[in-house]
Write an enzyme that holds these catalytic residues in place. Structure first.
Site, PDB file in Angstrom:
ATOM      1  N   TYR A  59      32.462   2.177 -25.608  1.00  0.00           N
ATOM      2  CA  TYR A  59      32.175   1.122 -24.637  1.00  0.00           C
ATOM      3  C   TYR A  59      32.814  -0.179 -25.117  1.00  0.00           C
ATOM      4  O   TYR A  59      32.389  -0.746 -26.127  1.00  0.00           O
ATOM      5  CB  TYR A  59      30.661   0.945 -24.473  1.00  0.00           C
ATOM      6  CG  TYR A  59      29.945   2.270 -24.286  1.00  0.00           C
ATOM      7  CD1 TYR A  59      29.794   2.842 -23.031  1.00  0.00           C
ATOM      8  CD2 TYR A  59      29.448   2.964 -25.401  1.00  0.00           C
ATOM      9  CE1 TYR A  59      29.152   4.065 -22.870  1.00  0.00           C
ATOM     10  CE2 TYR A  59      28.807   4.192 -25.251  1.00  0.00           C
ATOM     11  CZ  TYR A  59      28.665   4.739 -23.992  1.00  0.00           C
ATOM     12  OH  TYR A  59      28.037   5.945 -23.845  1.00  0.00           O
TER      13      TYR A  59
ATOM     14  N   ASP B 203      26.026   9.084 -14.546  1.00  0.00           N
ATOM     15  CA  ASP B 203      25.051   9.778 -15.384  1.00  0.00           C
ATOM     16  C   ASP B 203      23.923  10.203 -14.451  1.00  0.00           C
ATOM     17  O   ASP B 203      23.128   9.377 -14.001  1.00  0.00           O
ATOM     18  CB  ASP B 203      24.537   8.836 -16.475  1.00  0.00           C
ATOM     19  CG  ASP B 203      23.668   9.535 -17.518  1.00  0.00           C
ATOM     20  OD1 ASP B 203      23.108  10.600 -17.193  1.00  0.00           O
ATOM     21  OD2 ASP B 203      23.543   9.005 -18.637  1.00  0.00           O
TER      22      ASP B 203
ATOM     23  N   ARG C 215      31.713   7.827 -21.261  1.00  0.00           N
ATOM     24  CA  ARG C 215      30.721   8.743 -21.830  1.00  0.00           C
ATOM     25  C   ARG C 215      30.925  10.114 -21.183  1.00  0.00           C
ATOM     26  O   ARG C 215      31.147  10.195 -19.975  1.00  0.00           O
ATOM     27  CB  ARG C 215      29.290   8.250 -21.601  1.00  0.00           C
ATOM     28  CG  ARG C 215      28.242   9.135 -22.267  1.00  0.00           C
ATOM     29  CD  ARG C 215      26.870   8.459 -22.378  1.00  0.00           C
ATOM     30  NE  ARG C 215      26.233   8.172 -21.109  1.00  0.00           N
ATOM     31  CZ  ARG C 215      26.113   6.948 -20.581  1.00  0.00           C
ATOM     32  NH1 ARG C 215      26.617   5.895 -21.207  1.00  0.00           N
ATOM     33  NH2 ARG C 215      25.506   6.768 -19.409  1.00  0.00           N
TER      34      ARG C 215
ATOM     35  N   HIS D  97      22.396   1.581 -19.632  1.00  0.00           N
ATOM     36  CA  HIS D  97      21.416   1.945 -18.613  1.00  0.00           C
ATOM     37  C   HIS D  97      21.577   1.037 -17.389  1.00  0.00           C
ATOM     38  O   HIS D  97      20.625   0.396 -16.943  1.00  0.00           O
ATOM     39  CB  HIS D  97      19.999   1.871 -19.176  1.00  0.00           C
ATOM     40  CG  HIS D  97      19.715   2.940 -20.176  1.00  0.00           C
ATOM     41  ND1 HIS D  97      18.676   2.866 -21.073  1.00  0.00           N
ATOM     42  CD2 HIS D  97      20.332   4.113 -20.430  1.00  0.00           C
ATOM     43  CE1 HIS D  97      18.675   3.951 -21.841  1.00  0.00           C
ATOM     44  NE2 HIS D  97      19.671   4.713 -21.466  1.00  0.00           N
TER      45      HIS D  97
ATOM     46  N   ASP E  78       0.818  -1.213   0.000  1.00  0.00           N
ATOM     47  CA  ASP E  78       0.000   0.000   0.000  1.00  0.00           C
ATOM     48  C   ASP E  78       0.852   1.264   0.000  1.00  0.00           C
ATOM     49  O   ASP E  78       0.396   2.337   0.383  1.00  0.00           O
ATOM     50  CB  ASP E  78      -0.953   0.003   1.202  1.00  0.00           C
ATOM     51  CG  ASP E  78      -0.215  -0.103   2.536  1.00  0.00           C
ATOM     52  OD1 ASP E  78       1.025  -0.307   2.517  1.00  0.00           O
ATOM     53  OD2 ASP E  78      -0.867   0.017   3.586  1.00  0.00           O
TER      54      ASP E  78
ATOM     55  N   GLU F 257      29.020  13.893 -21.156  1.00  0.00           N
ATOM     56  CA  GLU F 257      27.749  14.509 -21.561  1.00  0.00           C
ATOM     57  C   GLU F 257      27.590  15.893 -20.949  1.00  0.00           C
ATOM     58  O   GLU F 257      27.722  16.067 -19.746  1.00  0.00           O
ATOM     59  CB  GLU F 257      26.592  13.617 -21.124  1.00  0.00           C
ATOM     60  CG  GLU F 257      25.211  14.172 -21.424  1.00  0.00           C
ATOM     61  CD  GLU F 257      24.114  13.244 -20.931  1.00  0.00           C
ATOM     62  OE1 GLU F 257      23.001  13.299 -21.493  1.00  0.00           O
ATOM     63  OE2 GLU F 257      24.362  12.468 -19.986  1.00  0.00           O
TER      64      GLU F 257
ATOM     65  N   GLU G 226      26.688  13.830 -26.053  1.00  0.00           N
ATOM     66  CA  GLU G 226      27.215  12.760 -25.200  1.00  0.00           C
ATOM     67  C   GLU G 226      27.824  11.608 -25.995  1.00  0.00           C
ATOM     68  O   GLU G 226      27.304  10.486 -25.971  1.00  0.00           O
ATOM     69  CB  GLU G 226      26.110  12.229 -24.288  1.00  0.00           C
ATOM     70  CG  GLU G 226      24.779  11.923 -24.996  1.00  0.00           C
ATOM     71  CD  GLU G 226      23.720  11.400 -24.046  1.00  0.00           C
ATOM     72  OE1 GLU G 226      23.995  10.435 -23.310  1.00  0.00           O
ATOM     73  OE2 GLU G 226      22.619  11.973 -24.057  1.00  0.00           O
TER      74      GLU G 226
ATOM     75  N   HIS H 199      24.639   4.316 -29.515  1.00  0.00           N
ATOM     76  CA  HIS H 199      23.527   5.220 -29.197  1.00  0.00           C
ATOM     77  C   HIS H 199      23.685   6.550 -29.926  1.00  0.00           C
ATOM     78  O   HIS H 199      24.700   6.813 -30.576  1.00  0.00           O
ATOM     79  CB  HIS H 199      23.428   5.440 -27.676  1.00  0.00           C
ATOM     80  CG  HIS H 199      24.642   6.071 -27.063  1.00  0.00           C
ATOM     81  ND1 HIS H 199      24.924   7.416 -27.143  1.00  0.00           N
ATOM     82  CD2 HIS H 199      25.643   5.529 -26.320  1.00  0.00           C
ATOM     83  CE1 HIS H 199      26.036   7.679 -26.484  1.00  0.00           C
ATOM     84  NE2 HIS H 199      26.503   6.553 -25.985  1.00  0.00           N
TER      85      HIS H 199
ATOM     86  N   HIS I 194      14.447  12.966 -21.760  1.00  0.00           N
ATOM     87  CA  HIS I 194      14.359  12.769 -23.213  1.00  0.00           C
ATOM     88  C   HIS I 194      13.144  13.570 -23.647  1.00  0.00           C
ATOM     89  O   HIS I 194      12.030  13.057 -23.723  1.00  0.00           O
ATOM     90  CB  HIS I 194      14.228  11.281 -23.563  1.00  0.00           C
ATOM     91  CG  HIS I 194      15.408  10.477 -23.135  1.00  0.00           C
ATOM     92  ND1 HIS I 194      15.307   9.224 -22.570  1.00  0.00           N
ATOM     93  CD2 HIS I 194      16.738  10.743 -23.176  1.00  0.00           C
ATOM     94  CE1 HIS I 194      16.508   8.766 -22.285  1.00  0.00           C
ATOM     95  NE2 HIS I 194      17.398   9.671 -22.647  1.00  0.00           N
TER      96      HIS I 194
ATOM     97  N   HIS J 225      20.014  14.240 -27.322  1.00  0.00           N
ATOM     98  CA  HIS J 225      18.548  14.250 -27.338  1.00  0.00           C
ATOM     99  C   HIS J 225      18.074  15.587 -26.785  1.00  0.00           C
ATOM    100  O   HIS J 225      18.787  16.270 -26.047  1.00  0.00           O
ATOM    101  CB  HIS J 225      17.983  13.088 -26.507  1.00  0.00           C
ATOM    102  CG  HIS J 225      18.566  12.999 -25.110  1.00  0.00           C
ATOM    103  ND1 HIS J 225      18.160  13.818 -24.084  1.00  0.00           N
ATOM    104  CD2 HIS J 225      19.524  12.183 -24.596  1.00  0.00           C
ATOM    105  CE1 HIS J 225      18.835  13.509 -22.988  1.00  0.00           C
ATOM    106  NE2 HIS J 225      19.680  12.529 -23.269  1.00  0.00           N
TER     107      HIS J 225
ATOM    108  N   ASP K 121      21.239  16.871 -17.096  1.00  0.00           N
ATOM    109  CA  ASP K 121      21.567  15.503 -17.534  1.00  0.00           C
ATOM    110  C   ASP K 121      23.057  15.468 -17.861  1.00  0.00           C
ATOM    111  O   ASP K 121      23.460  15.757 -18.989  1.00  0.00           O
ATOM    112  CB  ASP K 121      20.719  15.126 -18.748  1.00  0.00           C
ATOM    113  CG  ASP K 121      20.998  13.706 -19.238  1.00  0.00           C
ATOM    114  OD1 ASP K 121      21.702  12.960 -18.539  1.00  0.00           O
ATOM    115  OD2 ASP K 121      20.508  13.356 -20.324  1.00  0.00           O
TER     116      ASP K 121
END
Length: 440
Positions: A388, A260, A406, A243, A40, A408, A384, A350, A361, A354, A271
């Site tokens: 990898y 990130d 990365r 991710h 709950d 960014e 970014e 990728h 996004h 964006h 971001d």
């Protein structure tokens, strides 16, 4: 009476701007439903971005019906004022408070929506609504459209055409006002400071979860309402998972740490991604890969200006990173062939950026009238690039295996070029090495 905490004139101006784009229509936006976390216990509530964008209203169980040129024009359906429920769940505005504080023409009980919506839609020619955000409300809307059609009798009119409100409002939200850019500056400043604190805290032996805690604590202490999205704190080879969500492993000597993370301030988010060594010193292979990605990222940022094709940044990124892959002996062959065969996607899979704003996004078209979109002043987005190299990639030189990089930043287009809203977050090797592990 609890005050909203925002300038209601901003939301009224947005509705006026929307009115010029949606004449003769009705725009219907429902609040996000509350979601159960477990048993709950609910997840912390965050309003639908479009609902907030047009009203500033943050309560669940609410619906906006905006009818440009009609009377009433701005209609809301909200929860009842309920002193007993407020004792348990907190303050509610109710219809009267909503009209007074949010400057809408009329507000009614949410329970009255079904019996009032048909009459509200009779005068309009079309409806703007986004399907698939709530199955329950989608079913309600289908029933409403049938009722409106039936109410018209033998007029010859069919169902009201329904257009996607995401595209309509996305084009409005894509070009940020000066006030919105200022709010984004604050969100990005808070985000950058959080990354700095995380760098200071990081040292061998700390857990990814602890670093995550430093970030969130810094964001909230600076006035952010929440994280802008699920934070990624990925050490070692976990940084090659785009991710990564676990954030629960120890940060080890010799590993890189990819963070990130962004703070949300007044519904706009930063971001930022930064990658740095856990022990405060890049190894020679780490430095080689990192500097190559950094050089590309800085070149891309510097190239931003009005008129540049958004898609051209991805093309430049693929070309530059493919060259790096061949220089590092990750790939072999001619650049064009490696691009045409998508061989580069093994190490860079990728997009380079964006749209950014109220959603990490964010909305806004990438193709307009069949042509790739050109950048305009007021557009905000990320840049970014990344590289990898999986730890189990036996075709890669051993010294580079398990390295994920990365970098960014958040960019807004100006009349003459660009502004890097996240420049405060260190990304030069010497800057980061001087910070890492210096905190308590």
């Amino acid at each position: 009476m609890r005050r909203p905490g925002y300038d209601m004139n901003v939301f009224r101006e947005r509705r006026q701007m929307l009115a010029t784009r949606a004449k003769g229509s009705a725009v219907i936006i429902a609040a996000h439903p509350e979601m159960i976390r477990n048993n709950d216990v609910h997840h912390s509530y965050r309003q639908d971005s479009n609902m907030f964008y047009l009203t500033g209203f943050e309560e669940p169980d609410s619906i906006l019906v905006f009818r440009p040129g009609q009377t009433p024009e701005t209609v809301m359906f909200v929860r009842p004022k309920d002193v007993e429920r407020e004792t348990w769940d907190g303050f509610r505005y109710g219809p009267e408070g909503t009209e007074k504080e949010y400057k809408v023409d009329k507000a009614y009980l949410i329970s009255d929506f079904d019996k009032m919506i048909v009459d509200l839609l009779k005068p309009v020619d079309k409806v703007y609504y986004r399907w698939n955000t709530s199955r329950e409300f989608d079913e309600k809307m289908l029933n409403v459209l049938d009722q409106v059609r039936s109410s018209l009798g033998r007029t010859g009119r069919g169902h009201l055409p329904v257009h996607d409100s995401w595209e309509l409002l996305g084009e409005m939200r894509l070009i940020k006002s000066s006030g919105e850019i200022e709010t984004m500056r604050k969100a990005c400043e808070i985000s950058a400071n959080g990354h700095i604190e995380a760098m200071k805290f990081t040292r061998p032996g700390v857990n990814e979860r602890q670093v995550h805690g430093v970030l969130v604590g810094s964001f909230l202490m600076q006035g952010a309402q929440r994280e802008g999205y699920g934070t990624i704190v990925a050490s070692g080879s976990a940084a090659t998972t785009l991710h990564y969500v676990f954030n629960d492993q120890p940060c080890r000597e010799g590993d890189l740490l990819l963070i990130d993370a962004g703070a949300e301030y007044q519904y706009f988010t930063g971001d930022i991604t930064r990658t740095f060594p856990v022990n405060g010193k890049f190894s020679a292979p780490q430095k080689k890969v990192y500097q190559a990605v950094l050089d590309i990222q800085k070149q891309l940022v510097a190239a931003v200006k009005p008129g540049l094709l958004f898609k051209s940044m991805q093309e430049r990124t693929i070309e530059a990173l493919t060259d790096v892959m061949t220089e590092l002996n990750l790939l072999k062959g001619a650049r064009q062939q490696l691009i045409e065969t998508n061989a580069f996607k093994k190490y860079y899979m990728h997009g380079v950026g964006h749209w950014l704003g109220m959603d990490v996004h964010d909305c806004g078209l990438h193709v307009v009238n069949g042509a790739p979109r050109k950048l305009e002043p007021g557009m905000a987005f990320t840049i970014e690039p990344g590289l990898y190299i999986p730890a189990d990639d036996m075709t890669a030189p051993a010294e580079f295996r398990g390295i994920g990089i990365r970098i960014e930043d958040n960019i807004v287009v100006t009349s003459t070029g660009q502004e890097n809203l996240t420049a405060k977050a260190p990304k030069e090797i010497s800057e980061m090495e001087s910070l890492i592990g210096t905190g308590k």
